[in-house]
Design a protein around this motif. Structure first.
Motif, PDB file in Angstrom:
ATOM      1  N   ASP A  94       0.838  -1.197   0.000  1.00 57.50           N
ATOM      2  CA  ASP A  94       0.000   0.000   0.000  1.00 57.50           C
ATOM      3  C   ASP A  94       0.871   1.244   0.000  1.00 57.50           C
ATOM      4  O   ASP A  94       0.634   2.185  -0.757  1.00 57.50           O
ATOM      5  N   ASN A  95       1.871   1.246   0.851  1.00 56.76           N
ATOM      6  CA  ASN A  95       2.725   2.425   1.010  1.00 56.76           C
ATOM      7  C   ASN A  95       3.994   2.289   0.184  1.00 56.76           C
ATOM      8  O   ASN A  95       5.105   2.291   0.715  1.00 56.76           O
ATOM      9  N   ASN A  97       5.610   4.310  -1.364  1.00 56.97           N
ATOM     10  CA  ASN A  97       6.032   5.699  -1.542  1.00 56.97           C
ATOM     11  C   ASN A  97       6.720   6.139  -0.251  1.00 56.97           C
ATOM     12  O   ASN A  97       6.821   5.381   0.711  1.00 56.97           O
ATOM     13  N   HIS A  99       6.759   7.747   3.184  1.00 59.45           N
ATOM     14  CA  HIS A  99       5.704   7.999   4.154  1.00 59.45           C
ATOM     15  C   HIS A  99       6.223   7.914   5.584  1.00 59.45           C
ATOM     16  O   HIS A  99       7.262   7.297   5.850  1.00 59.45           O
ATOM     17  N   LYS A 157      -5.433   8.152   1.416  1.00 60.86           N
ATOM     18  CA  LYS A 157      -4.443   8.488   0.391  1.00 60.86           C
ATOM     19  C   LYS A 157      -3.534   7.292   0.105  1.00 60.86           C
ATOM     20  O   LYS A 157      -3.178   7.039  -1.046  1.00 60.86           O
ATOM     21  N   SER A 158      -3.148   6.548   1.129  1.00 57.32           N
ATOM     22  CA  SER A 158      -2.340   5.341   0.922  1.00 57.32           C
ATOM     23  C   SER A 158      -3.158   4.063   0.969  1.00 57.32           C
ATOM     24  O   SER A 158      -2.671   2.998   0.586  1.00 57.32           O
ATOM     25  N   GLU A 204       4.373  12.071   1.575  1.00 55.91           N
ATOM     26  CA  GLU A 204       3.618  11.753   0.361  1.00 55.91           C
ATOM     27  C   GLU A 204       2.535  10.717   0.624  1.00 55.91           C
ATOM     28  O   GLU A 204       1.484  10.716  -0.027  1.00 55.91           O
ATOM     29  N   GLY A 205       2.757   9.825   1.599  1.00 53.19           N
ATOM     30  CA  GLY A 205       1.815   8.754   1.846  1.00 53.19           C
ATOM     31  C   GLY A 205       0.465   9.199   2.360  1.00 53.19           C
ATOM     32  O   GLY A 205      -0.565   8.634   1.978  1.00 53.19           O
ATOM     33  N   PHE A 206       0.443  10.233   3.235  1.00 53.62           N
ATOM     34  CA  PHE A 206      -0.815  10.593   3.882  1.00 53.62           C
ATOM     35  C   PHE A 206      -1.164  12.081   3.833  1.00 53.62           C
ATOM     36  O   PHE A 206      -2.312  12.441   4.096  1.00 53.62           O
ATOM     37  N   SER A 256      10.785   4.570   2.704  1.00 50.66           N
ATOM     38  CA  SER A 256      10.225   4.093   1.447  1.00 50.66           C
ATOM     39  C   SER A 256      10.805   2.721   1.127  1.00 50.66           C
ATOM     40  O   SER A 256      12.024   2.559   1.052  1.00 50.66           O
TER      41      SER A 256
END
Length: 272
Positions: A94-95, A97, A99, A157-158, A204-206, A256
């Protein structure tokens, strides 16, 4: 018994290798104090050859505070505080990116402990970045601009809905998580509650927007901050081996994973 830990910095701003400790055993007060101060200083700590069980991992995490139970990730049987991240071609993360963990709640976790159990033949490294180093590298006028700004963080968002329709039970768990975790605000710059150092606290994740700015201004500023925080000079990169453990200060870092097939057991400790 010699309780002195060997702590070797890995990068100028973040990361250290810790030796002369067995995480599967209860830590003495002296060892734990050294570990805690090393965490404050280096922000993420790494340990080689630590074959801990989920129960031992939970006990170690519990030394830092009460444990968090993630709203959607699967957990180890009978150890619900330990979630299982099992990533492969048909189950991407899910993540995937940069975060900071669980910033969609009022009191995001103090830290997290990640233990590598199954690894790919190649790849699978994880990167961490220092929000402290990124903030301190900014100019004084830019720091003044960020002072007092608030950013919105949102669970979806994630964790978008389309990724959680695998079964009716999974979808219901996702829906319950959305209801319990509505968008909320955190400062763009936060002060570490122990060290007093300031750090950028958007990820960026949330992070979805800076509520004090117009939409275009928010987008432009967030894009800059996301890129700035993750510059290579603020990073440490860890190449996993089986039974490695990582412990990080979630209040002032983000991380990440590099996409690959691997399985790990993390646990998180909430404290704002």
């Amino acid at each position: 018994m010699n309780e002195r830990l060997k702590i070797t910095p890995l990068e100028p701003y973040i990361g250290a290798l810790v030796e002369n400790v067995e995480l599967a055993k209860p830590l003495g007060d002296g060892q734990f104090e050294q570990l805690y101060h090393a965490l404050l200083k280096h922000q993420v700590l790494f340990f080689r050859n630590q074959p801990i069980t989920p129960l031992q991992q939970r006990a170690l995490a519990g030394r830092f505070g009460d444990l968090h139970i993630h709203p959607v990730y699967p957990h180890v049987t009978d150890v619900e505080e330990i979630i299982v991240l099992d990533t492969y071609d048909d189950n991407p993360p899910d993540n995937d990116n940069w975060h900071t963990d669980v910033t969609f709640i009022d009191n995001p976790p103090l830290g997290a402990i990640l233990a590598a159990k199954t690894l790919p033949a190649t790849g699978g490294d994880t990167l961490w970045a220092s929000g402290i180093a990124a903030y301190e590298a900014l100019s004084a006028p830019f720091k003044q601009l960020l002072s007092g700004l608030r950013a919105e963080h949102y669970f979806t968002k994630s964790f978008p809905e389309y990724k959680h329709r695998g079964s009716e039970e999974e979808h219901q768990r996702w829906q319950q998580a959305v209801q319990k975790n509505r968008p909320l605000l955190h400062p763009v710059v936060r002060t570490h509650p122990v060290s007093g150092r300031q750090a950028l606290f958007v990820n960026e994740g949330f992070t979805t927007r800076i509520v004090d700015l117009a939409v275009q201004e928010s987008d432009a500023l967030l894009n800059f901050l996301f890129a700035h925080i993750t510059k290579p000079e603020f990073q440490v990169r860890w190449r996993w081996q089986e039974n490695d453990v990582a412990l990080w200060d979630n209040r002032v870092t983000q991380h990440s994973p590099l996409p690959t097939r691997h399985s790990v057991f993390p646990s998180v400790v909430p404290a704002w």
